[in-house]
Design an enzyme around this catalytic site. Structure first.
Site, short mmCIF file in Angstrom:
data_model
loop_
_atom_site.label_atom_id
_atom_site.label_comp_id
_atom_site.label_asym_id
_atom_site.label_seq_id
_atom_site.Cartn_x
_atom_site.Cartn_y
_atom_site.Cartn_z
N HIS A 65 -5.99 -5.36 -10.71
CA HIS A 65 -5.39 -6.34 -9.81
C HIS A 65 -5.10 -7.66 -10.50
O HIS A 65 -4.35 -8.50 -9.99
CB HIS A 65 -6.30 -6.58 -8.60
CG HIS A 65 -6.56 -5.35 -7.79
ND1 HIS A 65 -7.65 -4.54 -8.00
CD2 HIS A 65 -5.85 -4.78 -6.79
CE1 HIS A 65 -7.62 -3.53 -7.15
NE2 HIS A 65 -6.53 -3.65 -6.40
N GLU A 114 0.82 -1.21 0.00
CA GLU A 114 0.00 0.00 0.00
C GLU A 114 0.85 1.26 0.00
O GLU A 114 0.56 2.23 -0.72
CB GLU A 114 -0.96 -0.01 1.20
CG GLU A 114 -1.97 -1.13 1.17
CD GLU A 114 -2.88 -1.09 -0.05
OE1 GLU A 114 -2.99 -0.04 -0.68
OE2 GLU A 114 -3.48 -2.14 -0.36
#
Length: 540
Positions: free
Chosen positions: A442, A355
């Site tokens: 993703h 992240e």
């Protein structure tokens, strides 16, 4: 010992073309500049060169360059990253990187948009309120629709004031509106989507979710017994690390906004390893931020996510039963939920690295979060999240090429993604095809993840650090790896020096080959391995 340098003068157009830069040495007794001061000086240098660079590149009279980042190699080569404006409007997809030799002469330029930038009209066909309605309607249309790894939207709060921009990311420049639409996802994650719409027709040109997430159903993830750098304030010890840009960890106590309460106690010993102890998740978060800082600093000399010496904030105990974690550029912070039943905090080390690496990407190439560039954005976070995990070398979470394996998102012990053969997750792409950009980012990331694994470890079956892998190639070739450290060095240089917001897989191949040439030489084993690994995932 490094010399202390300050910018003595900026370049004029004549100096740029003549390749002359004046740099004055700071007196020996002067204090070394801080990372923020160094970066500020480099950006000032790039700002002083923006006009002559624009002239040298034959940009139009209405175009201006705005410095964003500067990378300086050991030999003095400079890589000046600029965003672009047209008639004072931001150009989305107009960014470029100017590569200068040590003498200041331009070596080459990488551009997100290579055509002639012109816009037929600067008068929008739709007024701002109409543009806001179009953007909001586009976001509302996604409510209840599955969004792969990100939860579906449950609420759209409304749009901010649209901003006029020039859209050039698809190669056809036109006037557009950029609108931020806020809301909330079904799992409680805040949503802030930047929607770009054609200023004449209202057609949606791009949507980009600013709150990047990684979904999981963790099982009490923590980093075990670790050392932490804390700050003493009176009789209290705080999870605030002055040695890493004052990065800190706060407790949101179930809230979904604000900074939270700085985690502190009187013993300088935090947590007990159990999810029921609120400090345990904070230990994980603080250590994850430190491990990410240390990886980038020790490996690449990068001082924090923005390379300005400022540490990121971490927030734990977000919302209730929140099975997610996310990075948000707007608060420069990393946020973790406590998972199902508030007993499974999503604080795995590769989640932290993944992240926060979104922040590094935002501060450098700023890869558009859609299509192939979006897949490269996600893969960059997978790659460096993996590298942070290897670097941390935790006994309770050994390094591997599995993404989110500690989260147990599938409930059967399998990871979220696999780098050796991405399709094992049932959705990711092993190889490039002309339609891979249509996948969720993703899953289109699988091509780059697979490339990285092949480059680092090679093809075929093997056991690495106790984990079995078996990586195929699209063309049946055998790829010999060069090791993950070299592979990561090549990717980092490509990201920070050569990639732009619109880089696709073909351009990523070019960028990594350039990076391999810079680091190891054009005829090196490493260069040839990069080419072979891309061929192995059908990128040529």
């Amino acid at each position: 010992m490094k010399r202390k340098l300050t910018v003595g003068a900026v370049l004029s157009a004549t100096a740029l073309l003549a390749g002359v830069i004046q740099i004055a040495a700071v007196p020996a007794q002067a204090a070394a500049p801080s990372p923020a001061q160094q970066q500020s000086a480099l950006l000032a240098l790039a700002s002083g060169q923006s006009a002559p660079v624009a002239q040298a590149l034959a940009l139009g009279g209405q175009e201006k360059l705005v410095p964003k980042d500067v990378v300086v190699d050991k030999d003095g080569t400079r890589h000046l990253r600029y965003d672009r404006t047209y008639a004072g409007l931001p150009v989305l997809g107009g960014d470029l990187v100017v590569h200068q030799k040590a003498d200041g002469s331009v070596r080459s330029v990488d551009r997100a948009f290579t055509g002639q930038l012109s816009v037929p009209s600067l008068t929008p066909g739709l007024a701002a309120p109409q543009a806001a309605e179009k953007a909001t309607a586009a976001v509302r249309a996604t409510v209840g629709a599955a969004d792969q790894e990100e939860a579906a939207l449950s609420r759209v709060d409304g749009a901010g004031a649209p901003e006029l921009v020039v859209w050039a990311a698809d190669g056809t420049p036109r006037l557009a509106h950029r609108t931020t639409v806020e809301g909330q996802r079904a799992d409680g994650t805040p949503s802030r989507q930047v929607v770009v719409t054609d200023a004449a027709t209202g057609q949606v040109l791009s949507t980009d979710e600013q709150v990047k997430t990684a979904t999981g159903t963790g099982k009490g993830v923590n980093v075990g017994s670790v050392s932490l750098t804390t700050t003493q304030s009176g009789s209290s010890y705080q999870l605030k690390d002055a040695s890493r840009g004052n990065q800190s960890t706060t407790d949101l106590k179930g809230g979904t906004s604000g900074s939270g309460t700085l985690v502190a106690n009187t013993t300088n010993s935090f947590g007990n390893g159990l999810a029921s102890n609120r400090e345990s998740a904070a230990v994980d978060a603080q250590f994850g931020a430190a491990a990410t800082w240390d990886y980038y600093k020790n490996t690449f000399g990068r001082n924090g996510i923005k390379n300005n010496g400022v540490g990121a904030a971490s927030r734990v105990h977000y919302s209730t039963n929140y099975v997610n974690a996310f990075w948000d550029d707007s608060c420069f912070c990393m946020t973790y939920g406590d998972g199902s039943g508030n007993t499974h905090p999503l604080t795995a080390i590769d989640v932290s690295g993944h992240e926060m690496s979104h922040g590094v990407t935002s501060a450098t190439a700023n890869l558009n979060y859609s299509g192939e560039s979006g897949g490269l954005n996600e893969a960059t976070s997978d790659i460096f999240g993996t590298m942070v995990e290897w670097s941390a070398n935790l006994a309770v979470d050994p390094g591997d090429y599995l993404i989110g394996e500690k989260l147990n998102i599938n409930g059967n012990g399998t990871p979220l993604r696999y780098m050796d053969k991405p399709s094992k997750d049932g959705a990711s792409a092993d190889y490039w095809s002309s339609t891979v950009g249509n996948k969720d980012v993703h899953y289109s990331s699988g091509v780059a993840n697979h490339f990285f694994y092949l480059l680092a470890e090679g093809s075929g079956a093997k056991v690495i650090n106790g984990v079995s892998y078996n990586s195929p190639t699209s063309n049946g070739s055998t790829v010999t790896g060069i090791g993950r450290d070299k592979a990561a060095a090549i990717w980092y240089r490509a990201l920070t020096v050569y990639m732009t917001s619109t880089t696709n897989y073909k351009a990523a191949r070019t960028a990594t080959l350039k990076a391999a040439t810079d680091l190891y030489g054009a005829s090196s084993t490493e260069y040839n391995a990069v080419a072979a690994a891309w061929s192995g995932v059908n990128v040529s």
